[in-house]
Structure formats: structure tokens, C-alpha cells
Design an enzyme around this catalytic site. Structure first.
Site, short mmCIF file in Angstrom:
data_model
loop_
_atom_site.label_atom_id
_atom_site.label_comp_id
_atom_site.label_asym_id
_atom_site.label_seq_id
_atom_site.Cartn_x
_atom_site.Cartn_y
_atom_site.Cartn_z
N GLY A 1 25.01 -15.54 -14.17
CA GLY A 1 25.94 -15.13 -15.24
C GLY A 1 27.59 -15.38 -14.67
N CYS A 22 28.87 -24.99 -18.24
CA CYS A 22 28.95 -23.86 -18.71
C CYS A 22 29.54 -23.84 -20.20
CB CYS A 22 30.03 -22.87 -17.91
SG CYS A 22 31.64 -23.33 -17.82
#
Ligand SMILES: Cc1cc2nc3c(=O)[nH]c(=O)nc-3n(C[C@H](O)[C@H](O)[C@H](O)COP(=O)(O)O)c2cc1C
Length: 307
Positions: A76, A134
């Protein structure tokens, strides 16, 4: 023997690598972590961890799961943020022979442009790798790199904000990898790197729930090598800029497959976790192969399986 490769022939700064062996973003820290293990200055280039405008804590634990022949991660984008990279890391890199690239990640096109603009002219930054794998927050979370239009939009914004050499890193999570590659090349990418991680998941049957805190993650390691190799082959046939191959490379023979598919350089990623000297082993293996085969210039091998 000549192993050097130029990754940004059209860029005014250029990006000349002494050899084609690079490290993959997120798997080699900032380079400094590996300095005591081997002479990292021998590498072609180092790519730093994905960097965002502000520091990020990343996803909830657990964030790593082993899979057959691979690893699933959902880190993340935990990172120290752009300011700390410029203040604390770039001055170290400025004294290195090996070029270091910063991998940038934004949630909006504006974020990408700002990241690139602030890195422009900073000593110690050899180039930028733009991670378009992303989520685009404004477009409901689809990855920028899934569509040629959004991938080109990010690339054009970054190109306008910096004169640094630009590698655009493609995600395999698209149905049109060659279309995305052509779009980012048209928008100003000096080179293309691929692949980032395909999405995957693991379920813990005792708990009856997904093992990763984030439910899904990105798969890396030898499990993805054939997919990555195919995509590198497809992209190298579609664009006229250098291509950097990545995905499951653990040995010199893996690296040579990517080079023969058309990659001018390669990145070693997950292999660093099991063998921290993997990039050097890959480099030495390529040198041995060239010596054995009587090859004087790595250029003779780039795309050799396409001819
Ligand atoms: C733990 C981990 C963290 C990663 N972080 C990033 C990142 O910050 N930015 C990025 O573009 N890719 C990131 N990647 C993807 C790798 O750079 C690489 O594209 C991918 O793992 C495939 O190569 P490999 O099979 O050799 O690992 C990460 C991969 C792993 C395993």
C-alpha cells in the site's frame, strides 16, 4: 565487452547505464540498505521505493503472503514522502556512480506532475519511473495504467513538469498492454518498464477470510515470469523506445530471456528477498554468457529472439 545501454536516447540528459541490470522499485530499499552486502555501484541503475507527495503508512497487516513460486504483497505504498527523499536520500545518491531513479505515485494527475516538478533539477536523481499501476481516485479507483487515455494523460503531465529521463512503468492489469505502451510513448515516455504486479488473493480457510489485510495484493516472483516475458515481447514490438523487462527474474538466464525478447535492460525484484546479491549474480551470469558465446556488445542480444 560492452554492456552499456542508453535508456533515454531522445532525452537531453540521457540515461546511460553501465550494464542492463537494475533493481525493481520496492524491493531494494533506497540502495543504502544493500551497500554492506556487495558493491552496489556495479549495478546498471537502482530504482527507489514508490514515493508519494506525503509520507504514507501503507495498508493494514498482514501485507505479505507466500504463494507457489511467488509472493503476494499489499504494502500500500508505505513510504517516507517526497520531501524526505529529496532532503535525506538524494544527497547520498549524488555521490554515487550508479544512477538512482525515483518511482513516483499519485492519486491524481496533478499529484504526478507535482512530484515530477519537485524532483526536476535535484542533484542525485538520475531519472523518474512513473508507476501508473495505482488507483485514479477521481475516476473511481481504476488504475491509471489500465487505459491508454489515462496512462497518456499522466505521462504528458509528468513530461511537461520535468526534463528528467522518464520511464513509464506499465501494469499488467489491462487488456491492452501494447495500446497503453503506444499511448505513453506518444505522450513522451523516454522508455517503458514492465511489468508491475498482477492482482491476486489468498484465503485463510481456518479463519474463513482473505489472508491479506487489504483482501487482494500484487503477485510477484517466478510465478509471473512467463506473463511478464510475453508482455515485454508484445510491447517491444509495438514501440520505438527502450523497454525495461521485469517480473520473476532470479537468474542470468531469466534476464537473458527478457533481453532476447527485446528488453534493453531488466529489473530484479522479489529475488532480492531470498538472495540479496541476486542483481550482481545476474550481472556476472550475463557477462559469463557473453564471454562463452563470444559476444562483444550486449546490443547483439537485445531482441535476438525476434529476428
Ligand atoms: C514488496 C514489494 C513492493 C513493491 N513496491 C513497488 C513500488 O513501490 N512501486 C512499483 O512501481 N512497484 C513496486 N513493486 C513491484 C516490483 O517493482 C516489480 O514490478 C514486481 O514485483 C515484479 O517483479 P519481480 O517478480 O521481480 O518482483 C513492489 C513489489 C514488491 C514485491
Amino acid at each position: 565487452m560492452n554492456l552499456s545501454v542508453q535508456l533515454a536516447p531522445k532525452n537531453k540528459h540521457g540515461l546511460l547505464l553501465a550494464n542492463p541490470v537494475m533493481t525493481a522499485s520496492g524491493t531494494f530499499g533506497w540502495g543504502t540498505e544493500y551497500e554492506h552486502l556487495f558493491d552496489i555501484q556495479r549495478l546498471g541503475a537502482i530504482v527507489g521505493k514508490g514515493t508519494t507527495l506525503e509520507p504514507r503508512e501503507g495498508n493494514p497487516q498482514p501485507r505479505l503472503a507466500e504463494t507457489p513460486c511467488g509472493v503476494l504483497n499489499s504494502i500500500g505504498l508505505q513510504n517516507i514522502g517526497l520531501k524526505a527523499v529529496i532532503r535525506d536520500k538524494a544527497p547520498i545518491w549524488a555521490g554515487w556512480r550508479v544512477p538512482v531513479m525515483v518511482n513516483i505515485v499519485g492519486e491524481t494527475v496533478k499529484d504526478y506532475a507535482q512530484l515530477a516538478g519537485e524532483l526536476d533539477g535535484v542533484a542525485g536523481i538520475g531519472g523518474i519511473e512513473v508507476n501508473i499501476g495505482c488507483p485514479n481516485i477521481k475516476a473511481g479507483g481504476a488504475e491509471f495504467g489500465t487505459k491508454p487515455e489515462s496512462a497518456a494523460e499522466v505521462t504528458a503531465a509528468v513530461k511537461a513538469a520535468t526534463s528528467l529521463p522518464l520511464l513509464v512503468k506499465l501494469t499488467p492489469n489491462t487488456g491492452d498492454i501494447a495500446g497503453v505502451a503506444k499511448a505513453v510513448t506518444g505522450a513522451g515516455a523516454d522508455a517503458i518498464s514492465l511489468i508491475n504486479t498482477p492482482r491476486g488473493m489468498v484465503i485463510d480457510i481456518a479463519q474463513r477470510k482473505p489472508l491479506l489485510g487489504n483482501i487482494f495484493g500484487g503477485l510477484s516472483g517466478p510465478a509471473i515470469k512467463p506473463i511478464a516475458l510475453y508482455m515485454v515481447y508484445a510491447v517491444a514490438g509495438a514501440v520505438d523506445v527502450p523497454v525495461v523487462g521485469c517480473g520473476g527474474i532470479t537468474s542470468a538466464s531469466d534476464a537473458l530471456e527478457f533481453i532476447m525478447a527485446g528488453a534493453s535492460a531488466i529489473q530484479v525484484g522479489t529475488a532480492n528477498f531470498t538472495n540479496p546479491r541476486a542483481p550482481l549474480d545476474v550481472l556476472e551470469g550475463i557477462e559469463q554468457f557473453m564471454e562463452k558465446e563470444g559476444i562483444e556488445d550486449i546490443a547483439e542480444l537485445i531482441g535476438a529472439a525476434r529476428r
